[in-house]
Design a protein around this motif. Structure first.
Motif, PDB file in Angstrom:
ATOM      1  N   PHE A  55       0.570  -1.352   0.046  1.00 14.24           N
ATOM      2  CA  PHE A  55      -0.037  -0.404   0.228  1.00 14.24           C
ATOM      3  C   PHE A  55       0.864   1.528  -0.126  1.00 14.24           C
ATOM      4  N   MET A  56       2.162   1.081   0.841  1.00 17.79           N
ATOM      5  CA  MET A  56       2.740   2.278   1.499  1.00 17.79           C
ATOM      6  C   MET A  56       3.424   2.647  -0.325  1.00 17.79           C
ATOM      7  N   SER A  57       3.960   1.863  -0.586  1.00 19.04           N
ATOM      8  CA  SER A  57       4.808   2.062  -2.234  1.00 19.04           C
ATOM      9  C   SER A  57       3.705   2.563  -3.478  1.00 19.04           C
ATOM     10  N   ASP A  58       2.770   2.476  -3.442  1.00 20.80           N
ATOM     11  CA  ASP A  58       1.489   2.818  -3.617  1.00 20.80           C
ATOM     12  C   ASP A  58       1.428   3.967  -3.731  1.00 20.80           C
ATOM     13  N   VAL A  59       1.316   4.120  -2.032  1.00 24.29           N
ATOM     14  CA  VAL A  59       1.547   6.136  -2.344  1.00 24.29           C
ATOM     15  C   VAL A  59       2.367   6.666  -2.574  1.00 24.29           C
ATOM     16  N   TYR A  60       3.367   6.098  -1.951  1.00 18.42           N
ATOM     17  CA  TYR A  60       4.894   7.273  -2.244  1.00 18.42           C
ATOM     18  C   TYR A  60       5.239   6.885  -4.040  1.00 18.42           C
ATOM     19  N   LYS A  61       4.918   6.256  -4.942  1.00 16.10           N
ATOM     20  CA  LYS A  61       4.380   5.777  -6.449  1.00 16.10           C
ATOM     21  C   LYS A  61       3.987   6.845  -7.285  1.00 16.10           C
ATOM     22  N   ASN A  62       3.037   7.262  -6.723  1.00 19.18           N
ATOM     23  CA  ASN A  62       1.720   8.143  -7.478  1.00 19.18           C
ATOM     24  C   ASN A  62       1.140   8.929  -6.483  1.00 19.18           C
ATOM     25  N   GLY A  63       1.484   8.942  -5.479  1.00 17.00           N
ATOM     26  CA  GLY A  63       0.775  10.030  -4.378  1.00 17.00           C
ATOM     27  C   GLY A  63      -0.870  10.330  -3.941  1.00 17.00           C
ATOM     28  N   MET A  64      -1.052  10.848  -3.371  1.00 16.29           N
ATOM     29  CA  MET A  64      -2.450  10.456  -2.610  1.00 16.29           C
ATOM     30  C   MET A  64      -3.020  11.976  -1.996  1.00 16.29           C
ATOM     31  N   ASN A  65      -3.996  12.316  -2.444  1.00 16.07           N
ATOM     32  CA  ASN A  65      -4.593  13.686  -2.810  1.00 16.07           C
ATOM     33  C   ASN A  65      -3.492  14.489  -3.281  1.00 16.07           C
ATOM     34  N   GLY A  66      -3.813  14.536  -4.099  1.00 12.17           N
ATOM     35  CA  GLY A  66      -2.335  15.497  -4.694  1.00 12.17           C
ATOM     36  C   GLY A  66      -1.482  15.671  -4.976  1.00 12.17           C
ATOM     37  N   LYS A  67      -0.975  14.659  -4.991  1.00 11.43           N
ATOM     38  CA  LYS A  67       0.154  14.301  -5.201  1.00 11.43           C
ATOM     39  C   LYS A  67       1.109  13.994  -4.193  1.00 11.43           C
ATOM     40  N   LYS A  68       0.393  14.367  -2.479  1.00 11.86           N
ATOM     41  CA  LYS A  68       0.507  14.568  -1.416  1.00 11.86           C
ATOM     42  C   LYS A  68       1.661  12.899  -1.562  1.00 11.86           C
ATOM     43  N   LEU A  69       3.665  13.561  -0.521  1.00 13.47           N
ATOM     44  CA  LEU A  69       3.629  12.204   0.117  1.00 13.47           C
ATOM     45  C   LEU A  69       4.136  11.686  -1.526  1.00 13.47           C
ATOM     46  N   GLU A  72       9.418   8.832  -5.740  1.00 14.03           N
ATOM     47  CA  GLU A  72       8.928   7.252  -6.471  1.00 14.03           C
ATOM     48  C   GLU A  72      10.613   6.611  -6.346  1.00 14.03           C
ATOM     49  N   LYS A  73      11.551   7.439  -6.005  1.00 11.55           N
ATOM     50  CA  LYS A  73      12.180   6.084  -5.708  1.00 11.55           C
ATOM     51  C   LYS A  73      12.643   5.965  -3.983  1.00 11.55           C
ATOM     52  N   LYS A  74      11.559   6.391  -3.477  1.00 14.67           N
ATOM     53  CA  LYS A  74      10.962   5.409  -1.760  1.00 14.67           C
ATOM     54  C   LYS A  74       9.953   3.888  -2.073  1.00 14.67           C
ATOM     55  N   ALA A  75       9.506   4.490  -3.394  1.00 18.58           N
ATOM     56  CA  ALA A  75       8.438   4.137  -3.791  1.00 18.58           C
ATOM     57  C   ALA A  75       8.949   2.360  -3.764  1.00 18.58           C
ATOM     58  N   VAL A  76       9.666   2.519  -4.899  1.00 16.33           N
ATOM     59  CA  VAL A  76      11.382   1.125  -5.436  1.00 16.33           C
ATOM     60  C   VAL A  76      12.057   0.557  -4.607  1.00 16.33           C
ATOM     61  N   LYS A  77      12.530   1.288  -3.259  1.00 23.39           N
ATOM     62  CA  LYS A  77      12.935   0.966  -1.964  1.00 23.39           C
ATOM     63  C   LYS A  77      12.263   0.155  -1.212  1.00 23.39           C
ATOM     64  N   LEU A  78      11.154   0.706  -1.422  1.00 23.67           N
ATOM     65  CA  LEU A  78      10.030  -0.229   0.079  1.00 23.67           C
ATOM     66  C   LEU A  78       9.625  -1.348  -0.890  1.00 23.67           C
ATOM     67  N   LEU A  79       9.179  -0.997  -1.763  1.00 26.18           N
ATOM     68  CA  LEU A  79       8.801  -2.627  -2.924  1.00 26.18           C
ATOM     69  C   LEU A  79       9.762  -3.524  -2.624  1.00 26.18           C
ATOM     70  N   ARG A  80      11.392  -3.104  -2.915  1.00 24.17           N
ATOM     71  CA  ARG A  80      11.863  -3.948  -3.139  1.00 24.17           C
ATOM     72  C   ARG A  80      11.877  -4.885  -1.726  1.00 24.17           C
ATOM     73  N   GLU A  81      12.121  -3.988  -0.506  1.00 25.87           N
ATOM     74  CA  GLU A  81      12.387  -4.670   0.830  1.00 25.87           C
ATOM     75  C   GLU A  81      11.132  -5.432   0.702  1.00 25.87           C
ATOM     76  N   VAL A  82       9.978  -4.758   1.068  1.00 25.54           N
ATOM     77  CA  VAL A  82       8.791  -5.997   1.045  1.00 25.54           C
ATOM     78  C   VAL A  82       9.088  -7.186   0.358  1.00 25.54           C
ATOM     79  N   LEU A  83       9.439  -7.039  -0.451  1.00 30.33           N
ATOM     80  CA  LEU A  83       9.383  -8.485  -1.628  1.00 30.33           C
ATOM     81  C   LEU A  83      10.185  -9.277  -1.250  1.00 30.33           C
ATOM     82  N   GLU A 116      10.681   2.141 -15.799  1.00 29.84           N
ATOM     83  CA  GLU A 116      10.850   3.607 -15.650  1.00 29.84           C
ATOM     84  C   GLU A 116      11.587   4.166 -14.897  1.00 29.84           C
ATOM     85  N   GLU A 117      11.848   4.646 -13.592  1.00 29.90           N
ATOM     86  CA  GLU A 117      12.928   4.899 -12.939  1.00 29.90           C
ATOM     87  C   GLU A 117      14.269   5.043 -13.831  1.00 29.90           C
TER      88      GLU A 117
END
Length: 251
Positions: A97-111, A114-125, A145-146
């Motif tokens: 969930f959080m990796s998607d939030v970091y990738k795509n943002g939430m409520n007007g791109k807040k948060l 993209e680098k954090k999104a990749v890092k977190l998803l990698r760690e989870v997997l 994409e990165e």
């Protein structure tokens, strides 16, 4: 005598912990059901129960955070904090969930990060006992994409993992990465194209034109072996035809 007492105390402690886990599980699932209730009082009671459990029950943090963000929709900071905490402590659903939030943002791109999104998803997997094949494919796509050049090798790794977890949809992304550049591997490219069935027939034909007969034979054997191991058979398996793109055997 002291040894016996120590053993009894240890046994009692383990039983107590097991009972607490059972109680937590039962209360957690009851609270989640309350959140789905049409009755406001029941929903409030469910939230109250989950709030009391967030300190010791990681899944409660994710569930409550998700509800605050996606259902109630008026407590972004609290919801994000709960889900982030659950992700940090190893909850895969929270991490996805959080990796998607970091990738795509939430409520007007807040948060968005993209680098954090990749890092977190990698760690989870990496730490997941049963990683999601869909998320492995997602990570492969995000890496490309990165930085398509720098990340190509790692992207191939995650796409191959996704495929080996029976996600055949990864094939159409994976094959083009193997037909040119430093990671060029025609045997693998043909092998994976063959697994793609009729949907990858034109790609397989184009790759085959560049192969030697020995490479073609090696790739075919790799494809058949993969299909046997995964109990998934595509048209042309050992000379057999099928109107289906693939067939999944019953075990």
């Amino acid at each position: 005598m002291k040894g016996i007492v120590a053993c009894l105390l240890l046994l009692f402690s383990c039983n107590a912990q097991a009972n607490n886990i059972k109680v937590d599980d039962r209360a957690f699932y009851e609270a989640r059901m309350m959140l789905k209730s049409d009755n406001i009082e029941n929903r409030d009671k469910g939230v109250e129960i989950l709030q009391k459990m967030t300190g010791r029950f990681i899944q409660a943090r994710y569930s409550l955070g998700w509800w605050l963000l996606m259902v109630k929709g008026n407590n972004d900071e609290r919801g994000i904090a709960l889900i982030s905490s659950a992700a940090t402590e190893g909850n895969s659903s929270a991490g996805y969930f959080m990796s998607d939030v970091y990738k795509n943002g939430m409520n007007g791109k807040k948060l968005k990060n993209e680098k954090k999104a990749v890092k977190l998803l990698r760690e989870v997997l990496v730490r997941a006992d049963h990683p999601s094949a869909d998320e492995e494919q997602t990570l492969g796509q995000w890496l490309m994409e990165e930085d398509e050049i720098k990340n190509k090798k790692e992207a191939i790794y995650w796409l191959e993992r996704s495929l080996n977890h029976d996600n055949l949809f990864a094939i159409s992304i994976l094959v083009p990465l193997l037909v040119e550049g430093e990671e060029r591997d025609l045997v693998k490219a043909w092998f994976y194209s063959d697994l793609g069935g009729t949907g990858m027939a034109s790609e397989k034909h184009a790759i085959e034109k560049q192969m030697t007969p020995e490479q073609r034979e090696q790739a075919q054997e790799m494809s058949w072996q993969w299909q046997d191991e995964h109990h998934i058979h595509v048209p042309g398996y050992r000379g057999q035809g099928s109107p289906l793109r693939w067939q999944v055997e019953s075990h």
